[in-house]
Design a protein around this motif. Structure first.
Motif, short mmCIF file in Angstrom:
data_model
loop_
_atom_site.label_atom_id
_atom_site.label_comp_id
_atom_site.label_asym_id
_atom_site.label_seq_id
_atom_site.Cartn_x
_atom_site.Cartn_y
_atom_site.Cartn_z
N CYS A 176 124.41 49.74 43.02
CA CYS A 176 124.12 48.31 42.87
C CYS A 176 123.72 47.69 44.20
CB CYS A 176 125.32 47.59 42.26
SG CYS A 176 126.65 47.24 43.43
N GLY A 177 123.06 46.55 44.13
CA GLY A 177 122.61 45.89 45.35
C GLY A 177 123.45 44.69 45.73
N ASP A 178 124.61 44.55 45.11
CA ASP A 178 125.46 43.39 45.36
C ASP A 178 126.86 43.86 45.72
OD1 ASP A 178 126.82 41.03 45.48
OD2 ASP A 178 126.45 40.43 43.39
N PRO A 179 127.22 43.84 47.02
CA PRO A 179 128.54 44.33 47.42
C PRO A 179 129.69 43.55 46.80
CG PRO A 179 127.47 43.16 49.23
CD PRO A 179 126.43 43.35 48.15
N GLN A 180 129.44 42.29 46.45
CA GLN A 180 130.50 41.49 45.84
C GLN A 180 130.76 41.89 44.39
OE1 GLN A 180 129.38 37.39 46.41
NE2 GLN A 180 129.85 37.43 48.60
N ALA A 181 129.84 42.67 43.83
CA ALA A 181 130.00 43.08 42.43
C ALA A 181 130.70 44.41 42.27
CB ALA A 181 128.63 43.15 41.75
N VAL A 182 130.96 45.11 43.38
CA VAL A 182 131.52 46.46 43.31
C VAL A 182 132.85 46.49 42.57
CG1 VAL A 182 132.45 48.37 44.67
CG2 VAL A 182 130.28 47.31 45.32
N ASP A 183 133.78 45.62 42.96
CA ASP A 183 135.10 45.62 42.32
C ASP A 183 135.00 45.29 40.84
OD1 ASP A 183 136.46 46.34 44.61
OD2 ASP A 183 136.91 44.27 45.20
N ASP A 184 134.14 44.32 40.51
CA ASP A 184 133.99 43.95 39.09
C ASP A 184 133.39 45.11 38.29
OD1 ASP A 184 135.01 41.44 39.50
OD2 ASP A 184 133.05 40.47 39.71
N LEU A 185 132.42 45.81 38.88
CA LEU A 185 131.81 46.93 38.17
C LEU A 185 132.79 48.09 38.01
CD1 LEU A 185 128.26 46.90 39.82
CD2 LEU A 185 128.77 46.53 37.39
N ALA A 186 133.61 48.30 39.03
CA ALA A 186 134.62 49.35 38.93
C ALA A 186 135.63 49.01 37.83
CB ALA A 186 135.33 49.53 40.27
N GLN A 187 136.04 47.75 37.80
CA GLN A 187 136.99 47.32 36.77
C GLN A 187 136.37 47.46 35.38
OE1 GLN A 187 138.18 43.17 36.96
NE2 GLN A 187 140.08 43.58 35.86
N ASP A 188 135.11 47.05 35.26
CA ASP A 188 134.41 47.17 33.99
C ASP A 188 134.32 48.62 33.55
OD1 ASP A 188 132.89 46.50 31.74
OD2 ASP A 188 131.00 46.65 32.83
N THR A 189 134.07 49.50 34.52
CA THR A 189 133.99 50.94 34.22
C THR A 189 135.29 51.45 33.61
OG1 THR A 189 132.37 51.36 35.98
CG2 THR A 189 133.70 53.23 35.23
N PHE A 190 136.41 51.10 34.24
CA PHE A 190 137.69 51.59 33.74
C PHE A 190 138.07 50.94 32.40
CE2 PHE A 190 138.26 53.02 38.15
CZ PHE A 190 138.70 54.32 37.89
N LEU A 191 137.72 49.68 32.22
CA LEU A 191 137.98 49.04 30.94
C LEU A 191 137.21 49.74 29.82
CD1 LEU A 191 137.98 45.25 31.91
CD2 LEU A 191 139.94 46.64 31.18
N ARG A 192 135.95 50.06 30.11
CA ARG A 192 135.14 50.78 29.12
C ARG A 192 135.72 52.17 28.86
NH1 ARG A 192 128.71 49.69 29.98
NH2 ARG A 192 128.78 47.46 30.47
N ALA A 193 136.11 52.84 29.95
CA ALA A 193 136.63 54.20 29.81
C ALA A 193 137.93 54.22 29.00
CB ALA A 193 136.85 54.81 31.18
N LEU A 194 138.84 53.31 29.33
CA LEU A 194 140.13 53.28 28.62
C LEU A 194 139.94 52.92 27.15
CD1 LEU A 194 142.38 51.63 31.36
CD2 LEU A 194 142.22 54.06 30.73
N GLY A 195 138.92 52.10 26.90
CA GLY A 195 138.63 51.75 25.50
C GLY A 195 137.95 52.87 24.74
N SER A 196 137.41 53.85 25.49
CA SER A 196 136.70 54.97 24.85
C SER A 196 137.45 56.28 24.95
CB SER A 196 135.31 55.13 25.50
OG SER A 196 134.56 53.95 25.41
N LEU A 197 138.66 56.25 25.49
CA LEU A 197 139.41 57.49 25.70
C LEU A 197 139.61 58.28 24.40
CD1 LEU A 197 142.25 56.86 28.31
CD2 LEU A 197 140.47 58.62 28.38
N HIS A 198 139.70 57.58 23.29
CA HIS A 198 139.93 58.27 22.02
C HIS A 198 138.76 59.18 21.66
CE1 HIS A 198 137.61 54.67 20.98
NE2 HIS A 198 137.21 55.30 19.89
N ARG A 199 137.59 58.95 22.30
CA ARG A 199 136.42 59.79 22.04
C ARG A 199 136.25 60.90 23.07
NH1 ARG A 199 133.99 54.66 20.79
NH2 ARG A 199 132.90 54.66 22.79
N PHE A 200 137.06 60.88 24.13
CA PHE A 200 136.96 61.90 25.17
C PHE A 200 137.67 63.17 24.72
CE2 PHE A 200 138.69 63.93 29.08
CZ PHE A 200 137.48 64.35 29.61
N GLU A 201 136.95 64.28 24.69
CA GLU A 201 137.51 65.53 24.19
C GLU A 201 137.64 66.60 25.27
OE1 GLU A 201 135.11 66.69 20.91
OE2 GLU A 201 135.73 65.01 19.64
N GLY A 202 137.30 66.26 26.51
CA GLY A 202 137.45 67.21 27.59
C GLY A 202 136.37 68.27 27.66
#
Length: 204
Positions: free
Chosen positions: A57-83
């Protein structure tokens, strides 16, 4: 002092492979509702996600928000993760989509500045007061000279330690393309380092 050493191109070390196995196991346990495993999974990959989205990304102020968004998406999709892939590669794929979605959202609104400042965000995520820190900052600075696709391939494989197959999956391109991008990135960086050392010698 800046050195000419770049990360060595190699596959996963035994330590990295073992860590990835643990992280994947935590993700699978978290899928089953293990709250301790959730904390282990997030803690193990939080810095990698921050570094990766900072490079994209080109916005350093967005890094934390994007990281948080990533984990929120991941935790919401964990039921589909099969390893079937490592949890690290799976999570970085989600991070990439989060950044792309943020670009699409921002495209509908005017931006105050289009000046890329991703390296500032990356430097803020680096550990300080450690041997080699200055060299690391110098390398990150040189990465600005690389095209986006080569920089992404270099970061995934040489800085975050993903094998080429997983980097290809994250970047949604053939593994041969990733290898080519990394090779070209390394060649460019070596040339830039040589030029910088020559200038330093002349100045001295």
């Amino acid at each position: 002092m800046m050195t000419s050493a770049l990360p060595t191109s190699h596959g996963k070390s035994g330590t990295t492979a073992a860590l990835d196995e643990s992280i994947t196991a935590w993700a699978l346990a978290a899928r089953g509702g293990d709250t301790d495993a959730v904390e282990q999974f997030v803690g193990a990959l939080h810095r990698d996600v921050q570094r990766y989205v900072a490079h994209l990304c080109g916005d350093p102020q967005a890094v934390d928000d994007l990281a948080q968004d990533t984990f929120l998406r991941a935790l919401g999709s964990l039921h589909r993760f099969e390893g079937r892939s490592s949890a690290r590669a799976w999570l970085l794929s989600i991070a990439r989509r989060a950044v792309i979605d943020s670009y699409r959202h921002a495209a509908a609104r005017p931006r105050r500045s289009d000046v890329p400042d991703w390296q500032t965000a990356v430097e803020l995520t680096q550990p300080r007061d450690l041997p080699g820190f200055d060299d690391g900052v110098a390398l990150l600075d040189l990465l600005t000279a690389l095209p986006d696709d080569r920089r992404e391939a270099f970061v995934l494989t040489q800085l975050l330690g993903l094998p080429y197959a997983e980097a290809a999956a994250v970047s949604d391109c053939p593994i041969g393309t990733v290898r080519s991008r990394v090779a070209r990135a390394r060649a460019t960086l070596m040339d830039l380092l040589a030029q910088a050392e020559t200038r330093s010698t002349v100045a001295a």
